[in-house]
Scaffold this active site. Structure first.
Site, PDB file in Angstrom:
ATOM      1  N   ASN A   1       0.792  -1.169  -0.055  1.00  0.00           N
ATOM      2  CA  ASN A   1       0.006   0.001  -0.237  1.00  0.00           C
ATOM      3  C   ASN A   1       0.871   1.151   0.001  1.00  0.00           C
ATOM      4  O   ASN A   1       1.481   1.526   1.020  1.00  0.00           O
ATOM      5  CB  ASN A   1      -0.816   0.100   1.420  1.00  0.00           C
TER       6      ASN A   1
ATOM      7  N   ARG B   1      -2.284  -1.360  -3.573  1.00  0.00           N
ATOM      8  CA  ARG B   1      -3.397  -0.411  -3.785  1.00  0.00           C
ATOM      9  C   ARG B   1      -3.168   0.744  -4.525  1.00  0.00           C
ATOM     10  O   ARG B   1      -2.035   1.243  -4.623  1.00  0.00           O
ATOM     11  CB  ARG B   1      -3.521   0.194  -2.438  1.00  0.00           C
TER      12      ARG B   1
ATOM     13  N   HIS C   1     -10.552   6.484  -1.267  1.00  0.00           N
ATOM     14  CA  HIS C   1     -10.514   5.769   0.027  1.00  0.00           C
ATOM     15  C   HIS C   1     -11.502   4.595  -0.025  1.00  0.00           C
ATOM     16  O   HIS C   1     -12.113   4.120   0.911  1.00  0.00           O
ATOM     17  CB  HIS C   1     -10.955   6.442   1.198  1.00  0.00           C
TER      18      HIS C   1
ATOM     19  N   ARG D   1      -3.715  18.907   2.946  1.00  0.00           N
ATOM     20  CA  ARG D   1      -4.556  19.187   1.738  1.00  0.00           C
ATOM     21  C   ARG D   1      -5.705  20.163   2.229  1.00  0.00           C
ATOM     22  O   ARG D   1      -6.317  19.744   3.198  1.00  0.00           O
ATOM     23  CB  ARG D   1      -4.873  18.001   1.032  1.00  0.00           C
TER      24      ARG D   1
ATOM     25  N   GLU E   1      -7.439  -1.711   4.889  1.00  0.00           N
ATOM     26  CA  GLU E   1      -7.432  -1.957   3.457  1.00  0.00           C
ATOM     27  C   GLU E   1      -6.692  -3.080   2.888  1.00  0.00           C
ATOM     28  O   GLU E   1      -6.979  -3.506   1.987  1.00  0.00           O
ATOM     29  CB  GLU E   1      -6.857  -0.584   3.074  1.00  0.00           C
TER      30      GLU E   1
END
Ligand code: ADP
Length: 382
Positions: A12, A85, A173, A230, A368
């Site tokens: 990932n 990912r 996500h 961000r 994840e």
């Protein structure tokens, strides 16, 4: 039949981290180990099995080699497949794919939509193919889970031609939301659930009967909630103003929006909400207030997208670990019917609202890597 030592390895890639995990083959196979190289490009550190050490990793591929060299690491065994990912799959990659040359070309083609995210993940994938030839790779996309949004949630108010060129609301996500959708408490699983993935990147997703119907993130991972560095949603006019009146070239605007805004930019102190919560400075307080305000505001928006709301789930770094942020969000959402239970909230995961709460809220740790691992096993047939 699995042979002793067989494993699938999941990678990932983040902007400055490379997380990894190894599993026994098979759906929900035993997790053998997991870890992370963080601080790639700077003071890199490897964490695995409760220990940490400094390593040299100038870029994500170097970090991959650090991991591959570990005598007790994920690749120290019979690797039957790698799962990855990939943040952006564009409009068409709506499910995991077995990586071959045509698939790589398709992923390359959408990489301009995620210039800071897709290239490092693809570089790691290619580096692994060179180092371990002949082992299959599966790519899993953060955008895929959102591809079933109703058309109205998939569009910007711009001409159709640009939509056809790929300028649309993708949502991100998705691997995290897919995991959460699969482990929702039975009392809300079939209902309308807002999920807040609050990590260093942050977004929210509306689930109806476990499927995504709307997301706070759109075209890129810059949209929606404020994040560690961000900006989150910003009037497009601000970007024009930075270019026209301050004369900032596009590279500077890009670096600014991705790295110098959000909690860090607002507070002038840190991108870590723990530091801000511990600070008395007005700018730190404002950054936290802004974050909480927008999580609650987005929950309201998603309730409208979903036609109502039956529950709320917090996940990822901040969502799983900050009882203060959760309590403040739920206090703002008192009008909706949430009432936090302080004791339950302090010892999350689990349900964090009390019997007097009209609606339930939960903390559910996300995974994840598990979603990628299961998709990898399914596609390579192990
Ligand atoms: P990523 O988006 O990089 O996967 P994570 O989901 O791991 O991020 O979340 C990382 C963020 O979680 C950190 O930036 C930090 O602000 C926050 N975090 C981690 N632990 C805590 C904690 N105990 N309290 C509050 N925030 C935390």
């Amino acid at each position: 039949m699995t042979v002793d030592g067989q494993r699938i390895v999941v990678l990932n890639s983040g902007s400055s981290s490379l997380k990894f995990a190894a599993y026994r083959p098979g759906r929900d196979g035993e997790r053998l180990l997991s870890g992370e190289v963080e601080g790639i490009g700077g003071k890199a550190r490897l964490q695995m099995g409760g220990t940490a050490k400094d390593v040299t990793a100038a870029d994500p591929v170097a970090a991959m080699h650090v991991i591959a060299d570990l005598p007790d690491g994920p690749m120290a065994g019979d690797v039957v497949a790698f799962g990855h990912r990939i943040v952006h799959g564009g409009p068409d990659l709506d499910r995991p794919v077995l990586v071959d040359e045509p698939a790589l070309a398709r992923i390359d083609a959408v990489s301009p939509l995620a210039p800071l995210h897709n290239p490092p993940a693809l570089a790691v994938l290619r580096g692994l193919r060179d180092r371990f030839p002949g082992i299959p790779h599966v790519a899993c996309f953060d955008t895929a889970f959102h591809r079933g949004h109703p058309p109205v949630a998939d569009r910007f108010a711009i001409p159709e031609a640009l939509y056809q060129e790929g300028v649309r609301r993708y949502g991100f996500h998705g691997l995290s939301y897919q995991y959460i959708a699969g482990v929702l408490p039975p009392e809300i699983a079939g209902g309308r659930v807002a999920v807040a993935h609050l990590g260093s990147g942050a977004s929210m997703c509306g689930l109806v009967n476990r499927r995504s119907v709307d997301s706070s993130m759109g075209f890129t991972a810059l949209d929606g909630l404020p994040m560690g560095t961000r900006s989150g949603s910003l009037d497009a006019g601000v970007i024009l103003w930075l270019q026209q009146h301050k004369g900032w070239p596009v590279d500077r605007v890009e670096a600014f929006l991705y790295h110098d805004c959000g909690l860090k930019g607002m507070s002038g102190l840190s991108n870590d909400i723990r530091v801000l919560l511990a600070s008395e400075t007005p700018s730190a307080r404002m950054a936290v207030d802004y974050f909480v305000y927008h999580v609650a505001r987005t929950a309201g928006a998603l309730a409208s997208s979903m036609g109502g709301i039956d529950g709320l789930v917090f996940t990822a770094g901040i969502g799983e670990h900050s009882d203060i942020i959760r309590a403040r969000v739920l206090d703002r959402l008192g009008w909706m019917g949430f009432r936090v239970d302080a004791a339950a909230n302090a010892k999350a995961p689990g349900r964090i609202t009390g019997a007097d709460s009209r609606l339930p809220a939960y903390v559910i740790p996300t995974d994840e890597e598990r979603v990628i691992g299961n998709a990898t096993c399914a596609l390579v047939g192990v």
